[in-house]
Design an enzyme around this catalytic site. Structure first.
Site, PDB file in Angstrom:
ATOM      1  N   HIS A  28     -21.516  54.453 127.918  1.00  0.00           N
ATOM      2  CA  HIS A  28     -21.035  54.339 126.550  1.00  0.00           C
ATOM      3  C   HIS A  28     -21.829  55.240 125.619  1.00  0.00           C
ATOM      4  O   HIS A  28     -23.035  55.390 125.746  1.00  0.00           O
ATOM      5  CB  HIS A  28     -21.035  52.895 126.036  1.00  0.00           C
ATOM      6  CG  HIS A  28     -22.160  52.044 126.517  1.00  0.00           C
ATOM      7  ND1 HIS A  28     -22.249  51.601 127.817  1.00  0.00           N
ATOM      8  CD2 HIS A  28     -23.244  51.544 125.884  1.00  0.00           C
ATOM      9  CE1 HIS A  28     -23.333  50.861 127.960  1.00  0.00           C
ATOM     10  NE2 HIS A  28     -23.962  50.821 126.799  1.00  0.00           N
ATOM     11  N   CYS A  46     -41.709  32.017 120.871  1.00  0.00           N
ATOM     12  CA  CYS A  46     -42.641  32.672 119.953  1.00  0.00           C
ATOM     13  C   CYS A  46     -43.509  31.610 119.303  1.00  0.00           C
ATOM     14  O   CYS A  46     -43.209  30.418 119.381  1.00  0.00           O
ATOM     15  CB  CYS A  46     -41.895  33.489 118.902  1.00  0.00           C
ATOM     16  SG  CYS A  46     -40.871  32.489 117.791  1.00  0.00           S
TER      17      CYS A  46
END
Length: 667
Positions: free
Chosen positions: A581, A12
């Site tokens: 899940h 970044c």
């Protein structure tokens, strides 16, 4: 040498938070899929966990999540996805990137499943390319701004005019600090320009990039008497906007020259690098930059006048604009536009000198920008402390850490909270930042340092009022954030009326991470020799069994949670395994249910295209999302990497043996 299924590079502009948040998200997403991964980070301290040539060659696919140059050309020929770093800040988003990278291997049927937006991103849009080049320059520039600005601000501790040898408060050490700080600040635009150019044209573009940046701060020299171009005259600089234009110009001129000189013999490559490229690029870029100095100076002046005009409209208008920009994407392009504008105005302010209107406006503007950047992380800290019951343990821990990040002017820690509920969390953050900015302007706070948060308080004029403005913004935002989380919590509680009441002893069991227990997978929750027509039929069976076993109170809610997760990215692994899940408030205790279908469940989007024979289903209460959930997932994913584990579970028809085998890996 170790081989990895996936390799990735993250970076970044500031190299502080986003870079490492993306790394963690990618690693967790890979673990969910039973894949090995190595993530190279391009942070402020440089490249860490660097990828080797053999690791690149041995990887199945590549994920690049960066807003700066990470030398992606190294990965040429590999299946690859390249996006901005903000696209990989959550585990779900990172998982989608991994899936797309694997799909890019050439499996047209899987690749076609990507939506239109993703296809555009995969090709890397022109906008993202330009932004990446720009942020490469910004990331290199910021350290000069911070070092130079803070040293200059520290020099003021001896007195506002302590650098002036004719002043009563003169101090030679303070004067030296201001000289050093001034030199660093003056390098801001040349470094910005040079590294934008370097991102485009690589190393040869540094020379014309630096030259373009120097011209941007000096302008076209003109003799005051003759009105003609004169090397001994003075010019009007055109600031960081000129540096941006010069950087892109220098980079693309180098690409043009590479094509022009492509026909020269190979043995002249050294001549091109040391003579032809620097000579011609510097001449071309220099002439163009001098030629546009007049219009660019006018644009730069108009922009500054516009901002001052906002100030003339009142503190509310200017503060609202600053606050909304800084909190809109918290470290993204809009935030960086506000911050870079602030540092540019601060540079002009410090050059103009203490006491001038330019100094007063620039340092007041910088104080407002800093306040707006500090507030969002502090909002999360206030919220997780005051409204602890409405947050998961993971969010609570992150919010506490954000106290440190916020106090040191690092906004990015608030991003995970916003990405979970963009509405209304983003407006709440923008409101809190705007309040702090407006009050900072109204309190006439002046900050001569561009970064550092509360660490630079000794040099901030009206510092106590600045802290008060920030705290007011953080408290107002925090109260609204807690109110939203309370509403959301109560709504979810009402959404599962059929859920079985949880008695006190059971609640204690939920608090303890049962993934550590040796009997987490109960024999009665292992179902062998089943026959399912589809993935959804298998998930419906698991949902109903969860209710029968007292694990959940609402089969439909559990089923919806399973399907929502599958919509985010398949849980189908390889070699006949899947790890579905469900995270839901309808689930009252963490558990694992195992189902086996020797004939294979078709329609489950697995990574190798094979049907699923074994589904190890994880059921997690909503309050434990991110804690127990990730712990169990990571252990199951690690287990699936073990060939003996896969063979035992897949080959056994004994429920007790299967439960024992899985429990052994969850301890």
């Amino acid at each position: 040498m170790a081989k990895f299924d996936i390799i990735a590079a993250t970076g970044c502009p500031t190299g502080i938070a986003h870079t490492f948040m993306a790394k963690e998200a990618l690693e967790k997403a890979a673990a969910e899929r039973g894949l090995t991964i190595k993530v190279e980070t391009h942070g402020q301290v440089g490249v860490e966990n660097e990828l080797t040539k053999s690791e690149i060659a041995g990887a199945k696919a590549v994920v690049v999540a960066a807003d700066k140059d990470v030398q992606a050309e190294r990965f040429a020929g590999k299946p690859m996805v390249s996006v901005g770093v903000s696209k990989a800040l959550s585990v779900e988003a990172a998982g989608k990137l991994i899936d797309r990278a694997l799909a890019a291997k050439g499996d047209d049927t899987v690749a076609a499943a990507a939506d239109v937006e993703d296809e555009v991103e995969e090709k890397e849009s022109i906008g993202h390319v330009i932004y990446k080049h720009l942020m490469n320059g910004v990331s290199h520039m910021l350290v000069f701004v911070v070092a130079g600005g803070v040293l200059t601000a520290i020099s003021f501790l001896w007195g506002i005019t302590s650098f002036d040898s004719t002043a009563a408060d003169y101090n030679s050490f303070a004067a030296m600090l201001k000289i050093i700080g001034g030199i660093a600040m003056n390098l801001m635009v040349p470094v910005l320009s040079a590294y934008i150019a370097e991102s485009i044209g690589k190393r040869p573009a540094l020379v014309p990039g630096f030259v373009a940046g120097m011209i941007a701060i000096q302008g076209l020299p003109v003799n005051a008497d003759t009105g003609m171009i004169d090397a001994g005259g003075s010019g009007v600089g055109f600031g960081f906007l000129g540096g941006i234009v010069g950087g892109f110009l220098a980079g693309y001129v180098i690409l043009l020259l590479e094509k022009v000189f492509a026909g020269l013999p190979k043995n002249l490559d050294g001549l091109k690098a040391i003579f032809l490229y620097p000579l011609f690029s510097t001449a071309i870029v220099g002439l163009v930059m001098l030629g546009i100095s007049g219009p660019m100076a006018a644009i730069n002046t108009a922009m500054m006048d516009f901002l001052k005009g906002l100030s003339a409209s009142g503190a509310v208008v200017l503060g609202l604009a600053i606050g909304c920009m800084c909190a809109f994407d918290m470290g993204g392009p809009v935030n960086k536009a506000a911050y870079v504008t602030g540092t540019a105005m601060l540079t002009e302010a410090l050059a103009a000198g203490v006491g001038t209107d330019t100094y007063n406006f620039g340092t007041n503007f910088m104080a407002a920008v800093s306040a707006a950047c500090i507030v969002p992380p502090l909002i999360t800290t206030f919220a997780v402390v005051v409204g602890k019951k409405y947050f998961s343990q993971e969010d609570h821990d992150a919010g506490v850490v954000n106290l440190i990040l916020g106090c040191t002017h690092i906004t990015e820690g608030a991003i995970p909270f916003m990405t979970k509920n963009i509405w209304p969390v983003m407006p709440i953050m923008m409101l809190g930042s705007s309040i702090a900015s407006i009050l900072t302007i109204m309190f006439n706070v002046h900050d001569p340092a561009p970064h550092g948060g509360f660490l630079v308080l000794p040099v901030v004029e009206n510092g106590p009022l600045w802290v008060l403005a920030i705290l007011i913004g953080a408290v107002v935002g925090g109260i609204l954030f807690v109110a939203f989380k309370k509403y959301d919590f109560e709504k979810n509680q009402k959404a599962a009326p059929a859920a079985k009441p949880v008695e006190a002893p059971k609640a204690a069991a939920v608090e303890a991470p049962k993934a550590e227990a040796s009997d987490f997978v109960k024999v009665e929750n292992v179902f062998v020799a089943e026959d399912f027509a589809s993935r959804d039929e298998a998930l419906s069976f698991v949902s109903n069994q969860a209710v029968k076993a007292g694990i959940a109170g609402d089969a439909d809610a559990v089923m919806n949670a399973f399907l929502a997760r599958e919509a985010e990215g398949t849980t189908g692994m390889m070699e006949g395994f899947a790890i579905p899940h469900a995270k839901s408030d309808a689930i009252t205790e963490a558990a694992v249910i195992v189902v086996k279908d020797d004939s294979g469940v078709t329609g489950w989007d697995t990574m190798d295209g094979a049907p699923v024979n074994v589904a190890i289903a994880l059921l997690i209460p909503g309050a434990q999302a991110g804690t127990t959930h990730l712990k169990i997932l990571s252990k199951v994913a690690e287990a699936l990497m073990d060939e003996d584990f896969r063979a035992t579970v897949k080959g056994s028809t004994d429920a007790a043996e299967i439960a024992k085998t899985i429990n052994a890996r969850l301890v």
